[in-house]
Motif scaffolding. Structure first.
Motif, mmCIF file in Angstrom:
data_model
loop_
_atom_site.group_PDB
_atom_site.id
_atom_site.type_symbol
_atom_site.label_atom_id
_atom_site.label_comp_id
_atom_site.label_asym_id
_atom_site.label_seq_id
_atom_site.Cartn_x
_atom_site.Cartn_y
_atom_site.Cartn_z
ATOM 1 N N LEU A 1 -0.469 5.495 11.845
ATOM 2 C CA LEU A 1 -0.066 5.094 10.538
ATOM 3 C C LEU A 1 -1.279 4.472 9.490
ATOM 4 N N PRO A 2 -2.165 3.690 9.977
ATOM 5 C CA PRO A 2 -3.437 3.347 9.270
ATOM 6 C C PRO A 2 -4.088 4.719 8.694
ATOM 7 N N THR A 3 -4.230 5.634 9.621
ATOM 8 C CA THR A 3 -4.675 6.938 9.186
ATOM 9 C C THR A 3 -4.161 7.359 7.966
ATOM 10 N N ILE A 4 -2.711 7.598 7.856
ATOM 11 C CA ILE A 4 -2.169 7.946 6.826
ATOM 12 C C ILE A 4 -2.559 6.950 5.426
ATOM 13 N N LEU A 5 -2.344 5.773 5.911
ATOM 14 C CA LEU A 5 -2.494 4.933 4.695
ATOM 15 C C LEU A 5 -3.960 5.005 3.995
ATOM 16 N N MET A 6 -4.927 5.242 5.127
ATOM 17 C CA MET A 6 -6.349 5.163 4.476
ATOM 18 C C MET A 6 -6.581 6.442 3.692
ATOM 19 N N ALA A 7 -5.951 7.507 4.170
ATOM 20 C CA ALA A 7 -6.243 8.833 3.454
ATOM 21 C C ALA A 7 -5.534 8.749 2.055
ATOM 22 N N GLN A 8 -4.399 8.280 2.203
ATOM 23 C CA GLN A 8 -3.932 7.907 0.587
ATOM 24 C C GLN A 8 -4.496 6.814 -0.134
ATOM 25 N N SER A 9 -5.181 5.858 0.373
ATOM 26 C CA SER A 9 -5.920 5.145 -0.400
ATOM 27 C C SER A 9 -7.023 5.687 -1.155
ATOM 28 N N ILE A 10 -7.844 6.374 -0.302
ATOM 29 C CA ILE A 10 -9.202 7.327 -0.816
ATOM 30 C C ILE A 10 -8.669 8.227 -1.805
ATOM 31 N N ALA A 11 -7.377 8.901 -1.470
ATOM 32 C CA ALA A 11 -7.042 9.708 -2.743
ATOM 33 C C ALA A 11 -6.869 9.016 -4.063
ATOM 34 N N ARG A 12 -6.463 7.686 -4.137
ATOM 35 C CA ARG A 12 -6.302 7.218 -4.916
ATOM 36 C C ARG A 12 -7.441 6.233 -5.849
ATOM 37 N N LEU A 13 -8.222 5.774 -4.797
ATOM 38 C CA LEU A 13 -9.274 4.906 -5.244
ATOM 39 C C LEU A 13 -10.715 5.496 -5.109
ATOM 40 N N GLY A 14 -10.826 6.580 -4.564
ATOM 41 C CA GLY A 14 -12.266 6.933 -4.021
ATOM 42 C C GLY A 14 -12.731 6.424 -2.696
ATOM 43 N N ALA A 15 -13.691 6.886 -1.922
ATOM 44 C CA ALA A 15 -14.130 6.528 -0.534
ATOM 45 C C ALA A 15 -14.804 4.987 -0.784
ATOM 46 N N SER A 16 -15.494 4.813 -1.752
ATOM 47 C CA SER A 16 -16.327 3.715 -1.934
ATOM 48 C C SER A 16 -15.411 2.289 -2.188
ATOM 49 N N GLN A 17 -14.533 2.702 -2.985
ATOM 50 C CA GLN A 17 -13.679 1.323 -3.343
ATOM 51 C C GLN A 17 -12.781 0.887 -2.244
ATOM 52 N N ALA A 18 -12.240 2.129 -1.428
ATOM 53 C CA ALA A 18 -11.170 1.824 -0.405
ATOM 54 C C ALA A 18 -12.299 1.328 0.661
ATOM 55 N N ALA A 19 -13.454 1.841 1.066
ATOM 56 C CA ALA A 19 -14.219 0.893 1.921
ATOM 57 C C ALA A 19 -14.527 -0.518 1.571
ATOM 58 N N MET A 20 -14.442 -0.729 0.328
ATOM 59 C CA MET A 20 -14.851 -2.266 0.069
ATOM 60 C C MET A 20 -13.695 -2.917 0.410
ATOM 61 N N ILE A 21 -12.400 -2.469 0.275
ATOM 62 C CA ILE A 21 -11.310 -3.231 0.373
ATOM 63 C C ILE A 21 -10.933 -3.437 1.937
ATOM 64 N N ALA A 22 -11.418 -2.325 2.506
ATOM 65 C CA ALA A 22 -11.115 -2.301 4.051
ATOM 66 C C ALA A 22 -12.191 -3.042 4.788
ATOM 67 N N SER A 23 -13.184 -3.327 3.990
ATOM 68 C CA SER A 23 -14.211 -4.463 4.773
ATOM 69 C C SER A 23 -13.615 -5.809 5.012
ATOM 70 N N VAL A 24 -12.394 -6.045 4.772
ATOM 71 C CA VAL A 24 -11.909 -7.322 5.080
ATOM 72 C C VAL A 24 -11.342 -7.029 6.597
ATOM 73 N N GLY A 25 -11.134 -6.137 7.132
ATOM 74 C CA GLY A 25 -11.107 -5.798 8.721
ATOM 75 C C GLY A 25 -11.521 -6.637 9.660
ATOM 76 N N PRO A 26 -13.011 -6.966 9.791
ATOM 77 C CA PRO A 26 -13.358 -7.882 10.573
ATOM 78 C C PRO A 26 -12.923 -9.145 10.465
ATOM 79 N N VAL A 27 -12.850 -9.701 9.230
ATOM 80 C CA VAL A 27 -12.304 -11.017 8.876
ATOM 81 C C VAL A 27 -10.775 -11.395 9.646
ATOM 82 N N LEU A 28 -10.117 -10.312 9.155
ATOM 83 C CA LEU A 28 -8.543 -10.042 9.912
ATOM 84 C C LEU A 28 -8.584 -10.153 11.230
#
Length: 307
Positions: free
Chosen positions: A241-268
Protein backbone atom coordinates in the motif's frame (compact mmCIF):
# COMPACT_ATOMS: atom_id res chain seq x y z
CA UNK A 1 -21.78 21.60 -1.70
CA UNK A 2 -19.14 19.41 -3.29
CA UNK A 3 -15.75 18.96 -1.66
CA UNK A 4 -12.81 17.98 -3.83
CA UNK A 5 -9.07 17.91 -3.30
CA UNK A 6 -6.64 19.57 -5.66
CA UNK A 7 -3.83 17.62 -7.29
CA UNK A 8 -1.34 19.03 -4.78
CA UNK A 9 -3.55 18.26 -1.81
CA UNK A 10 -4.14 14.69 -3.01
CA UNK A 11 -0.42 14.15 -3.57
CA UNK A 12 0.39 15.54 -0.12
CA UNK A 13 -2.24 13.30 1.50
CA UNK A 14 -0.81 10.25 -0.27
CA UNK A 15 2.72 11.16 0.89
CA UNK A 16 1.60 11.55 4.53
CA UNK A 17 -0.30 8.25 4.45
CA UNK A 18 2.68 6.47 2.87
CA UNK A 19 5.02 7.94 5.51
CA UNK A 20 2.68 6.84 8.29
CA UNK A 21 2.39 3.28 6.96
CA UNK A 22 6.15 3.01 6.45
CA UNK A 23 6.60 4.30 10.00
CA UNK A 24 4.62 1.41 11.46
CA UNK A 25 7.06 -1.18 10.09
CA UNK A 26 9.49 -1.32 12.99
CA UNK A 27 6.61 -1.17 15.48
CA UNK A 28 4.92 -4.20 13.94
CA UNK A 29 8.23 -6.07 13.73
CA UNK A 30 8.99 -5.49 17.42
CA UNK A 31 5.49 -6.57 18.42
CA UNK A 32 5.75 -9.70 16.27
CA UNK A 33 9.06 -10.64 17.90
CA UNK A 34 7.37 -10.44 21.29
CA UNK A 35 4.68 -12.91 20.21
CA UNK A 36 6.81 -16.07 20.02
CA UNK A 37 10.43 -17.22 20.47
CA UNK A 38 10.07 -19.00 17.10
CA UNK A 39 9.96 -15.68 15.28
CA UNK A 40 13.20 -14.14 14.03
CA UNK A 41 14.08 -11.81 11.17
CA UNK A 42 14.11 -14.54 8.51
CA UNK A 43 10.72 -15.97 9.52
CA UNK A 44 9.03 -12.58 9.69
CA UNK A 45 10.57 -11.49 6.38
CA UNK A 46 9.20 -14.65 4.77
CA UNK A 47 5.70 -13.92 6.07
CA UNK A 48 5.92 -10.33 4.84
CA UNK A 49 7.12 -11.17 1.35
CA UNK A 50 4.75 -14.12 0.91
CA UNK A 51 1.89 -11.70 1.60
CA UNK A 52 3.20 -9.08 -0.83
CA UNK A 53 4.28 -11.37 -3.69
CA UNK A 54 0.81 -11.90 -5.31
CA UNK A 55 0.33 -8.15 -5.74
CA UNK A 56 3.73 -7.63 -7.35
CA UNK A 57 3.22 -10.59 -9.69
CA UNK A 58 -0.04 -9.02 -10.85
CA UNK A 59 1.82 -5.75 -11.37
CA UNK A 60 4.39 -7.59 -13.51
CA UNK A 61 1.65 -9.21 -15.59
CA UNK A 62 -0.19 -5.93 -16.21
CA UNK A 63 3.03 -4.25 -17.37
CA UNK A 64 4.57 -7.16 -19.29
CA UNK A 65 4.42 -5.20 -22.58
CA UNK A 66 7.37 -3.11 -21.30
CA UNK A 67 9.65 -6.16 -21.34
CA UNK A 68 10.31 -6.13 -25.10
CA UNK A 69 13.81 -5.54 -26.44
CA UNK A 70 15.46 -5.51 -23.02
CA UNK A 71 19.14 -6.48 -23.02
CA UNK A 72 20.34 -9.42 -20.93
CA UNK A 73 22.65 -7.10 -18.97
CA UNK A 74 19.65 -5.00 -17.92
CA UNK A 75 17.80 -8.11 -16.73
CA UNK A 76 20.88 -9.10 -14.71
CA UNK A 77 21.06 -5.59 -13.23
CA UNK A 78 17.38 -5.73 -12.31
CA UNK A 79 17.92 -9.07 -10.59
CA UNK A 80 20.81 -7.57 -8.62
CA UNK A 81 18.79 -4.46 -7.70
CA UNK A 82 15.84 -6.50 -6.45
CA UNK A 83 18.03 -8.74 -4.32
CA UNK A 84 20.07 -5.87 -2.85
CA UNK A 85 17.27 -3.37 -2.35
CA UNK A 86 14.34 -5.26 -0.92
CA UNK A 87 15.71 -8.66 0.02
CA UNK A 88 19.18 -8.19 1.51
CA UNK A 89 18.56 -4.67 2.81
CA UNK A 90 15.23 -5.65 4.39
CA UNK A 91 16.65 -8.82 5.92
CA UNK A 92 19.51 -6.88 7.54
CA UNK A 93 16.97 -4.40 8.90
CA UNK A 94 14.65 -7.09 10.31
CA UNK A 95 17.54 -8.89 12.03
CA UNK A 96 18.99 -5.63 13.35
CA UNK A 97 15.66 -4.83 15.00
CA UNK A 98 16.11 -7.89 17.19
CA UNK A 99 18.86 -5.97 19.04
CA UNK A 100 18.05 -2.24 19.02
CA UNK A 101 15.03 -0.02 19.55
CA UNK A 102 12.60 0.88 16.80
CA UNK A 103 13.41 4.57 17.33
CA UNK A 104 17.15 4.17 16.73
CA UNK A 105 16.57 1.84 13.78
CA UNK A 106 14.45 4.47 12.02
CA UNK A 107 17.01 7.20 12.61
CA UNK A 108 19.86 5.07 11.20
CA UNK A 109 17.84 4.02 8.15
CA UNK A 110 17.00 7.65 7.45
CA UNK A 111 20.67 8.21 6.56
CA UNK A 112 20.34 6.50 3.16
CA UNK A 113 20.02 9.75 1.14
CA UNK A 114 23.39 10.89 2.50
CA UNK A 115 24.90 7.56 1.48
CA UNK A 116 23.66 7.91 -2.11
CA UNK A 117 25.17 11.40 -2.31
CA UNK A 118 28.53 10.24 -0.93
CA UNK A 119 28.60 7.26 -3.33
CA UNK A 120 27.60 9.45 -6.28
CA UNK A 121 30.38 11.90 -5.53
CA UNK A 122 32.93 9.05 -5.77
CA UNK A 123 31.36 7.45 -8.84
CA UNK A 124 31.10 10.71 -10.80
CA UNK A 125 34.29 12.16 -9.25
CA UNK A 126 32.59 15.32 -8.10
CA UNK A 127 33.52 17.21 -4.97
CA UNK A 128 30.89 17.60 -2.32
CA UNK A 129 29.89 21.21 -1.71
CA UNK A 130 30.13 22.91 1.67
CA UNK A 131 26.35 22.64 2.10
CA UNK A 132 26.41 18.88 1.45
CA UNK A 133 29.33 18.31 3.82
CA UNK A 134 27.56 20.36 6.50
CA UNK A 135 24.33 18.38 5.98
CA UNK A 136 26.15 15.05 6.22
CA UNK A 137 27.92 16.17 9.40
CA UNK A 138 24.55 17.19 10.90
CA UNK A 139 22.93 13.85 10.01
CA UNK A 140 25.70 11.63 11.31
CA UNK A 141 26.34 13.81 14.35
CA UNK A 142 22.67 13.60 15.30
CA UNK A 143 22.62 9.85 14.74
CA UNK A 144 25.71 9.36 16.93
CA UNK A 145 24.05 11.38 19.71
CA UNK A 146 20.99 9.11 19.63
CA UNK A 147 23.17 5.98 19.48
CA UNK A 148 25.41 6.89 22.40
CA UNK A 149 22.44 7.79 24.58
CA UNK A 150 20.80 4.42 23.90
CA UNK A 151 24.07 2.49 24.18
CA UNK A 152 24.54 3.77 27.72
CA UNK A 153 21.26 2.16 28.82
CA UNK A 154 21.41 -1.30 27.18
CA UNK A 155 22.46 -4.37 29.21
CA UNK A 156 24.31 -6.14 26.37
CA UNK A 157 26.66 -3.77 24.56
CA UNK A 158 27.72 -6.40 22.02
CA UNK A 159 24.13 -6.93 20.87
CA UNK A 160 23.64 -3.17 20.58
CA UNK A 161 26.61 -2.68 18.26
CA UNK A 162 25.60 -5.74 16.24
CA UNK A 163 22.12 -4.31 15.77
CA UNK A 164 23.33 -0.84 14.78
CA UNK A 165 25.85 -2.33 12.35
CA UNK A 166 23.18 -4.49 10.68
CA UNK A 167 20.76 -1.59 10.29
CA UNK A 168 23.48 0.70 8.93
CA UNK A 169 24.45 -2.03 6.45
CA UNK A 170 20.77 -2.13 5.49
CA UNK A 171 20.86 1.60 4.76
CA UNK A 172 24.00 1.12 2.65
CA UNK A 173 22.34 -1.69 0.67
CA UNK A 174 19.27 0.42 0.02
CA UNK A 175 21.46 3.33 -1.11
CA UNK A 176 23.13 1.02 -3.65
CA UNK A 177 19.67 -0.01 -4.86
CA UNK A 178 18.73 3.65 -5.38
CA UNK A 179 21.86 4.22 -7.46
CA UNK A 180 20.86 1.33 -9.73
CA UNK A 181 17.23 2.33 -10.21
CA UNK A 182 17.30 5.38 -12.55
CA UNK A 183 18.66 3.44 -15.52
CA UNK A 184 16.39 0.46 -14.84
CA UNK A 185 13.26 2.62 -14.55
CA UNK A 186 14.07 4.12 -17.96
CA UNK A 187 14.45 0.65 -19.45
CA UNK A 188 11.52 -1.15 -17.81
CA UNK A 189 9.12 1.64 -16.88
CA UNK A 190 8.32 2.71 -13.32
CA UNK A 191 5.48 0.35 -12.42
CA UNK A 192 7.00 -2.58 -14.32
CA UNK A 193 10.34 -2.10 -12.59
CA UNK A 194 8.64 -1.94 -9.18
CA UNK A 195 6.73 -5.16 -9.85
CA UNK A 196 9.76 -7.03 -11.19
CA UNK A 197 12.26 -5.84 -8.54
CA UNK A 198 9.89 -6.53 -5.64
CA UNK A 199 8.95 -9.95 -7.06
CA UNK A 200 12.64 -10.84 -7.23
CA UNK A 201 13.06 -9.70 -3.63
CA UNK A 202 10.03 -11.72 -2.47
CA UNK A 203 11.24 -14.89 -4.19
CA UNK A 204 14.78 -14.40 -2.84
CA UNK A 205 13.41 -13.99 0.68
CA UNK A 206 11.28 -17.13 0.46
CA UNK A 207 14.19 -19.17 -0.92
CA UNK A 208 16.34 -17.92 1.97
CA UNK A 209 13.69 -19.00 4.46
CA UNK A 210 13.20 -22.48 3.02
CA UNK A 211 16.96 -23.10 2.70
CA UNK A 212 17.84 -21.84 6.18
CA UNK A 213 14.91 -23.41 8.08
CA UNK A 214 15.20 -27.19 8.65
CA UNK A 215 11.43 -27.83 8.71
CA UNK A 216 9.86 -24.65 7.33
CA UNK A 217 6.28 -25.89 6.98
CA UNK A 218 6.28 -27.34 10.49
CA UNK A 219 7.62 -24.07 11.86
CA UNK A 220 4.92 -22.07 10.09
CA UNK A 221 2.23 -24.34 11.53
CA UNK A 222 3.54 -23.69 15.04
CA UNK A 223 3.43 -19.91 14.78
CA UNK A 224 0.70 -18.06 16.72
CA UNK A 225 -2.15 -16.75 14.58
CA UNK A 226 -1.28 -13.22 15.69
CA UNK A 227 2.18 -13.60 14.19
CA UNK A 228 0.72 -14.59 10.82
CA UNK A 229 -1.45 -11.47 10.89
CA UNK A 230 1.57 -9.35 11.69
CA UNK A 231 3.30 -10.82 8.63
CA UNK A 232 0.27 -10.06 6.45
CA UNK A 233 0.13 -6.50 7.80
CA UNK A 234 3.84 -6.05 7.03
CA UNK A 235 3.25 -7.37 3.52
CA UNK A 236 0.20 -5.34 2.55
CA UNK A 237 -0.01 -2.33 4.86
CA UNK A 238 3.73 -1.64 5.11
CA UNK A 239 4.98 -2.83 1.70
CA UNK A 240 2.29 -2.87 -0.99
CA UNK A 241 0.00 0.00 0.00
CA UNK A 242 2.64 2.65 0.83
CA UNK A 243 4.52 1.75 -2.39
CA UNK A 244 1.40 2.63 -4.38
CA UNK A 245 0.68 5.75 -2.34
CA UNK A 246 4.22 7.11 -2.65
CA UNK A 247 4.30 6.46 -6.41
CA UNK A 248 1.03 8.36 -6.78
CA UNK A 249 2.34 11.17 -4.60
CA UNK A 250 5.50 11.52 -6.69
CA UNK A 251 3.37 11.57 -9.87
CA UNK A 252 1.40 14.53 -8.49
CA UNK A 253 4.06 16.47 -6.57
CA UNK A 254 7.44 15.42 -7.92
CA UNK A 255 10.11 13.47 -6.06
CA UNK A 256 11.54 16.37 -4.03
CA UNK A 257 8.27 17.62 -2.57
CA UNK A 258 7.06 14.09 -1.86
CA UNK A 259 10.38 13.37 -0.09
CA UNK A 260 10.03 16.51 2.01
CA UNK A 261 6.57 15.48 3.21
CA UNK A 262 7.73 11.89 3.80
CA UNK A 263 10.48 13.20 6.08
CA UNK A 264 7.91 13.20 8.90
CA UNK A 265 8.39 9.41 8.91
CA UNK A 266 11.08 9.21 11.62
CA UNK A 267 9.09 11.48 13.93
CA UNK A 268 5.99 9.34 13.41
CA UNK A 269 8.01 6.21 14.24
CA UNK A 270 9.32 7.80 17.44
CA UNK A 271 5.80 8.73 18.51
CA UNK A 272 4.43 5.27 17.68
CA UNK A 273 7.34 3.60 19.50
CA UNK A 274 6.53 5.64 22.59
CA UNK A 275 2.82 4.80 22.43
CA UNK A 276 2.99 1.10 21.54
CA UNK A 277 6.43 -0.12 22.63
CA UNK A 278 7.03 2.01 25.70
CA UNK A 279 10.25 3.41 24.26
CA UNK A 280 11.44 6.74 25.60
CA UNK A 281 13.75 9.38 24.15
CA UNK A 282 15.28 12.04 26.36
CA UNK A 283 15.74 15.64 25.25
CA UNK A 284 19.32 15.01 24.08
CA UNK A 285 18.07 12.21 21.80
CA UNK A 286 15.29 14.40 20.41
CA UNK A 287 17.95 17.00 19.63
CA UNK A 288 19.94 14.29 17.80
CA UNK A 289 16.83 13.34 15.83
CA UNK A 290 16.32 16.97 14.86
CA UNK A 291 19.91 17.21 13.57
CA UNK A 292 19.53 13.96 11.62
CA UNK A 293 16.28 15.00 9.92
CA UNK A 294 17.56 18.52 9.16
CA UNK A 295 20.73 17.18 7.57
CA UNK A 296 18.85 14.64 5.44
CA UNK A 297 16.39 17.29 4.23
CA UNK A 298 19.27 19.56 3.20
CA UNK A 299 21.04 16.75 1.35
CA UNK A 300 17.81 15.63 -0.33
CA UNK A 301 17.35 19.00 -1.99
CA UNK A 302 21.07 19.54 -2.66
CA UNK A 303 21.79 16.19 -4.35
CA UNK A 304 20.15 17.22 -7.61
CA UNK A 305 23.10 19.58 -8.11
CA UNK A 306 25.45 16.58 -8.06
CA UNK A 307 23.64 14.82 -10.91
Amino acid sequence: MKFSLTKTQTGSLFAVLAAFLFSTKSILIKQAYAQSPLVDGTVLMALRMASALPFFLVLCWLNRHHNKNIALTDWALLLLAGLIGYYFSSWLDFVGLMYISASLERIILFLYPTLTVIASSFIFRQRLGIKSIFAIALSYGGTVIVMLQEQSTVPHEGDFWLGTSLVFASAVSFAIYLLLTPRLIQKFGSWNFTGLALSVACIGTLLHFFIETPQPLKLLSQLPTETIWYGIALGFLVTVLPTILMAQSIARLGASQAAMIASVGPVLTLILATLFLGEYLNMIQWFGCFLNITGVLIITFAKKKLA
